[in-house]
Design a protein around this motif. Structure first.
Motif, PDB file in Angstrom:
ATOM      1  N   LYS A  60      -3.048  13.350  14.333  1.00  0.00           N
ATOM      2  CA  LYS A  60      -3.105  12.705  15.646  1.00  0.00           C
ATOM      3  C   LYS A  60      -2.218  11.464  15.695  1.00  0.00           C
ATOM      4  CE  LYS A  60      -7.720  14.313  16.966  1.00  0.00           C
ATOM      5  NZ  LYS A  60      -9.131  13.934  17.254  1.00  0.00           N
ATOM      6  N   VAL A  61      -2.244  10.683  14.619  1.00  0.00           N
ATOM      7  CA  VAL A  61      -1.477   9.436  14.599  1.00  0.00           C
ATOM      8  C   VAL A  61       0.025   9.693  14.598  1.00  0.00           C
ATOM      9  CG1 VAL A  61      -0.914   7.415  13.191  1.00  0.00           C
ATOM     10  CG2 VAL A  61      -3.286   8.043  13.558  1.00  0.00           C
ATOM     11  N   ILE A  62       0.482  10.693  13.856  1.00  0.00           N
ATOM     12  CA  ILE A  62       1.924  10.945  13.821  1.00  0.00           C
ATOM     13  C   ILE A  62       2.431  11.470  15.154  1.00  0.00           C
ATOM     14  CG2 ILE A  62       1.922  11.384  11.346  1.00  0.00           C
ATOM     15  CD1 ILE A  62       2.126  14.366  11.984  1.00  0.00           C
ATOM     16  N   HIS A 136      -2.514  11.701   3.282  1.00  0.00           N
ATOM     17  CA  HIS A 136      -1.347  11.012   3.835  1.00  0.00           C
ATOM     18  C   HIS A 136      -0.046  11.573   3.263  1.00  0.00           C
ATOM     19  CE1 HIS A 136      -4.436   8.517   5.337  1.00  0.00           C
ATOM     20  NE2 HIS A 136      -4.462   7.607   4.389  1.00  0.00           N
ATOM     21  N   LYS A 137      -0.029  11.828   1.947  1.00  0.00           N
ATOM     22  CA  LYS A 137       1.170  12.385   1.318  1.00  0.00           C
ATOM     23  C   LYS A 137       1.474  13.782   1.850  1.00  0.00           C
ATOM     24  CE  LYS A 137       0.589   9.838  -3.038  1.00  0.00           C
ATOM     25  NZ  LYS A 137       0.238   9.952  -4.478  1.00  0.00           N
ATOM     26  N   ALA A 138       0.423  14.579   2.043  1.00  0.00           N
ATOM     27  CA  ALA A 138       0.612  15.946   2.527  1.00  0.00           C
ATOM     28  C   ALA A 138       1.214  15.956   3.930  1.00  0.00           C
ATOM     29  CB  ALA A 138      -0.710  16.696   2.499  1.00  0.00           C
ATOM     30  N   ILE A 139       0.631  15.189   4.843  1.00  0.00           N
ATOM     31  CA  ILE A 139       1.124  15.177   6.229  1.00  0.00           C
ATOM     32  C   ILE A 139       2.522  14.577   6.293  1.00  0.00           C
ATOM     33  CG2 ILE A 139       0.690  14.341   8.553  1.00  0.00           C
ATOM     34  CD1 ILE A 139      -1.225  16.543   7.540  1.00  0.00           C
ATOM     35  N   LYS A 140       2.762  13.541   5.526  1.00  0.00           N
ATOM     36  CA  LYS A 140       4.096  12.949   5.480  1.00  0.00           C
ATOM     37  C   LYS A 140       5.129  13.979   5.020  1.00  0.00           C
ATOM     38  CE  LYS A 140       6.695   9.547   2.754  1.00  0.00           C
ATOM     39  NZ  LYS A 140       6.581   8.423   1.796  1.00  0.00           N
ATOM     40  N   VAL A 151       7.630   9.382   9.101  1.00  0.00           N
ATOM     41  CA  VAL A 151       6.403   8.582   9.056  1.00  0.00           C
ATOM     42  C   VAL A 151       6.189   8.115   7.609  1.00  0.00           C
ATOM     43  CG1 VAL A 151       5.198   9.490  11.077  1.00  0.00           C
ATOM     44  CG2 VAL A 151       5.081  10.743   8.911  1.00  0.00           C
ATOM     45  N   ASP A 152       7.225   7.509   7.043  1.00  0.00           N
ATOM     46  CA  ASP A 152       7.174   7.099   5.640  1.00  0.00           C
ATOM     47  C   ASP A 152       6.063   6.087   5.363  1.00  0.00           C
ATOM     48  OD1 ASP A 152       9.169   8.771   4.836  1.00  0.00           O
ATOM     49  OD2 ASP A 152      10.751   7.263   4.819  1.00  0.00           O
ATOM     50  N   TRP A 153       5.636   5.362   6.370  1.00  0.00           N
ATOM     51  CA  TRP A 153       4.587   4.363   6.194  1.00  0.00           C
ATOM     52  C   TRP A 153       3.210   4.986   5.975  1.00  0.00           C
ATOM     53  CZ3 TRP A 153       0.916   5.238   9.828  1.00  0.00           C
ATOM     54  CH2 TRP A 153       1.310   5.888  10.999  1.00  0.00           C
ATOM     55  N   LEU A 154       3.079   6.285   6.226  1.00  0.00           N
ATOM     56  CA  LEU A 154       1.765   6.919   6.270  1.00  0.00           C
ATOM     57  C   LEU A 154       1.003   6.792   4.958  1.00  0.00           C
ATOM     58  CD1 LEU A 154       0.305   8.553   8.543  1.00  0.00           C
ATOM     59  CD2 LEU A 154       0.941  10.614   7.299  1.00  0.00           C
ATOM     60  N   ASP A 155       1.698   6.892   3.825  1.00  0.00           N
ATOM     61  CA  ASP A 155       1.020   6.856   2.527  1.00  0.00           C
ATOM     62  C   ASP A 155       1.250   5.550   1.776  1.00  0.00           C
ATOM     63  OD1 ASP A 155       3.689   7.252   1.952  1.00  0.00           O
ATOM     64  OD2 ASP A 155       3.331   8.687   0.342  1.00  0.00           O
ATOM     65  N   SER A 377       6.176  -1.664  11.391  1.00  0.00           N
ATOM     66  CA  SER A 377       6.358  -0.801  10.227  1.00  0.00           C
ATOM     67  C   SER A 377       7.787  -0.961   9.718  1.00  0.00           C
ATOM     68  CB  SER A 377       6.085   0.660  10.586  1.00  0.00           C
ATOM     69  OG  SER A 377       6.980   1.101  11.601  1.00  0.00           O
ATOM     70  N   ARG A 378       8.058  -0.483   8.502  1.00  0.00           N
ATOM     71  CA  ARG A 378       9.388  -0.653   7.913  1.00  0.00           C
ATOM     72  C   ARG A 378      10.467   0.075   8.707  1.00  0.00           C
ATOM     73  NH1 ARG A 378       9.029  -2.872   2.659  1.00  0.00           N
ATOM     74  NH2 ARG A 378       7.182  -4.191   2.746  1.00  0.00           N
ATOM     75  N   ASP A 379      10.097   1.156   9.407  1.00  0.00           N
ATOM     76  CA  ASP A 379      11.093   1.881  10.194  1.00  0.00           C
ATOM     77  C   ASP A 379      11.164   1.394  11.639  1.00  0.00           C
ATOM     78  OD1 ASP A 379       8.769   2.884  11.323  1.00  0.00           O
ATOM     79  OD2 ASP A 379       9.057   4.932  10.616  1.00  0.00           O
ATOM     80  N   GLY A 380      10.319   0.430  12.009  1.00  0.00           N
ATOM     81  CA  GLY A 380      10.346  -0.131  13.349  1.00  0.00           C
ATOM     82  C   GLY A 380       9.710   0.736  14.418  1.00  0.00           C
TER      83      GLY A 380
END
Length: 421
Positions: A60-62, A136-140, A151-155, A377-380
């Protein structure tokens, strides 16, 4: 008392409690997905059920899919009546296992149109307390394989300063959902943690006690080593770090009035950027690190200003509100928290706004409540912030800027002082 006042200028007290998801705008039609749990023999039913919720929450978040349901303890058949009735485009299957004392998550993404397997990978975690990071790693990884927006920030860890009692606060690391938390700095008043590098391997923080000067430390997560950098008689806070990790923007008050300083971690050289007989605080790099955005009481109330990295002319960035008290930057974009005019809302309201240093562009990001301490986030592409709800509950919020969606997450860790990711 003046020292305490300077500290309190920056500190935010927010209570913790449960919160729910809030969708700002659904936007374009998204492919539908259903989550399917296919390991009915996994012994830890509680973790199994939580994993399903985390996977669904991540999806949902991504905001790249529309989650239309989930199947628990099914036999692995992705072509069920429920899947058909949901009109799902994809099924995300997962199953968990324990191996060698660790935890494994196996995931498979299947297209319902032709049964093609779009993704098939396993993830492991030796520290079972970190099980949320498996999701988080799986969805990323799914997002990366499908060439969807990153969505590199996810994990990645988030940093939180948590009040425990008067004059006491801990610093902890957590996943963004707060299902995993771990104290890393305890004892005394430890505030304003800030990541030191892009590897999330170290952070800066300030320690303050009645018997010692406020002191800035660097803590290495890999070694557990704490290194002292600087002390200041009034206050000292690391508010931003350059992209290469070699320079810090500090708020210091060696003569009781705070100013913005630039500190080179290699040479230990300290340069004063602002020189104002009032309060300048919370400096953030902007415009490819050629400028600094900061908060000042130059108008008699907190507002947002900009100056060059070498100092010089001061430019007012915000024309509305008489209390703009926290700020974050990415590139030439600035997000700040602004107190709404008295009487505009029935209760105290701080909303978040997005502006640019290159134009008169402004975008309101929140519409109610007390929303403070934004961080890019790092990607803005996302904003994390602290939301204080009207009934004394609070939550960690995330705004997905391009997707135009907002989410809130349960917070059960006491009062928040600050946050970083």
């Amino acid at each position: 008392m003046k020292k305490f006042f300077l500290i309190l200028v920056c500190i935010l007290n927010l209570n913790a409690a449960d919160a729910t998801m809030e969708v700002v705008n659904r936007g374009q039609t998204l492919p539908k997905i259903i989550v399917q749990n296919v390991n009915s023999d996994f012994s830890d039913n509680a973790t199994n059920s939580k994993m399903s919720k985390i996977l669904i929450g991540d999806l949902k978040v991504i905001a790249s899919f529309e989650v239309v349901g989930n199947l628990d303890f099914s036999n692995g058949n992705h072509n069920t009546d429920l899947v058909k009735s949901s009109k799902a485009d994809f099924v995300l299957q997962y199953w968990m296992s324990n191996q060698n004392g660790g935890l494994f998550l196996n995931t498979k993404l299947i297209s319902t149109k032709n049964s093609n397997i779009k993704f098939d990978r396993s993830f492991n975690e030796t520290d079972t307390a970190k099980w949320p990071f498996l999701a988080h790693k799986a969805i990323k990884s799914v997002i990366k394989d499908l060439n969807l927006p990153s969505v590199d920030w996810l994990d990645k860890y988030i940093l939180i300063a948590q009040y425990t009692s008067p004059g006491k606060s801990n610093i902890m690391i957590a996943d963004y959902t707060l299902n995993y938390t771990k104290n890393v700095i305890t004892g005394g008043l430890n505030i304003f943690p800030k990541w030191a590098n892009n590897n999330y391997s170290a952070f800066y923080y300030t320690t303050y006690t009645q018997n010692t000067m406020p002191t800035l430390y660097r803590f290495d997560l890999n070694t557990g080593k704490k290194t002292r950098l600087l002390s200041s008689t009034g206050m000292i806070v690391a508010s931003d770090v350059s992209k290469d990790g070699n320079k810090l923007l500090l708020t210091m008050a060696p003569e009781e009035q705070s100013d913005i300083y630039l500190y080179d971690t290699r040479t230990r050289h300290l340069t004063k950027i602002t020189n104002y007989k009032g309060i300048d605080t919370n400096g953030n790099f902007v415009d490819n690190e050629r400028g600094v955005v900061f908060i000042s009481d130059r108008l008699g109330y907190p507002n947002i200003f900009r100056t060059d990295i070498n100092g010089g002319d001061i430019e007012q960035m915000v024309d509305h509100s008489r209390n703009n008290n926290s700020v974050t930057t990415f590139g030439n974009y600035v997000v700040y928290a602004s107190r709404e005019h008295s009487g505009e809302y029935s209760e105290k309201t701080f909303n978040l706004y997005l502006i640019s240093t290159k134009s008169s562009y402004i975008r309101q990001l929140t519409i109610n409540g007390v929303n403070t301490f934004p961080r890019f986030s790092r990607d803005g592409g996302s904003i994390i912030y602290i939301k204080n709800l009207s009934n004394q509950r609070s939550a960690v919020g995330i705004i997905r800027l391009n997707e135009n969606k907002s989410f809130q997450f349960p917070l059960r860790i006491g009062k928040l002082q600050s946050i970083d990711w």
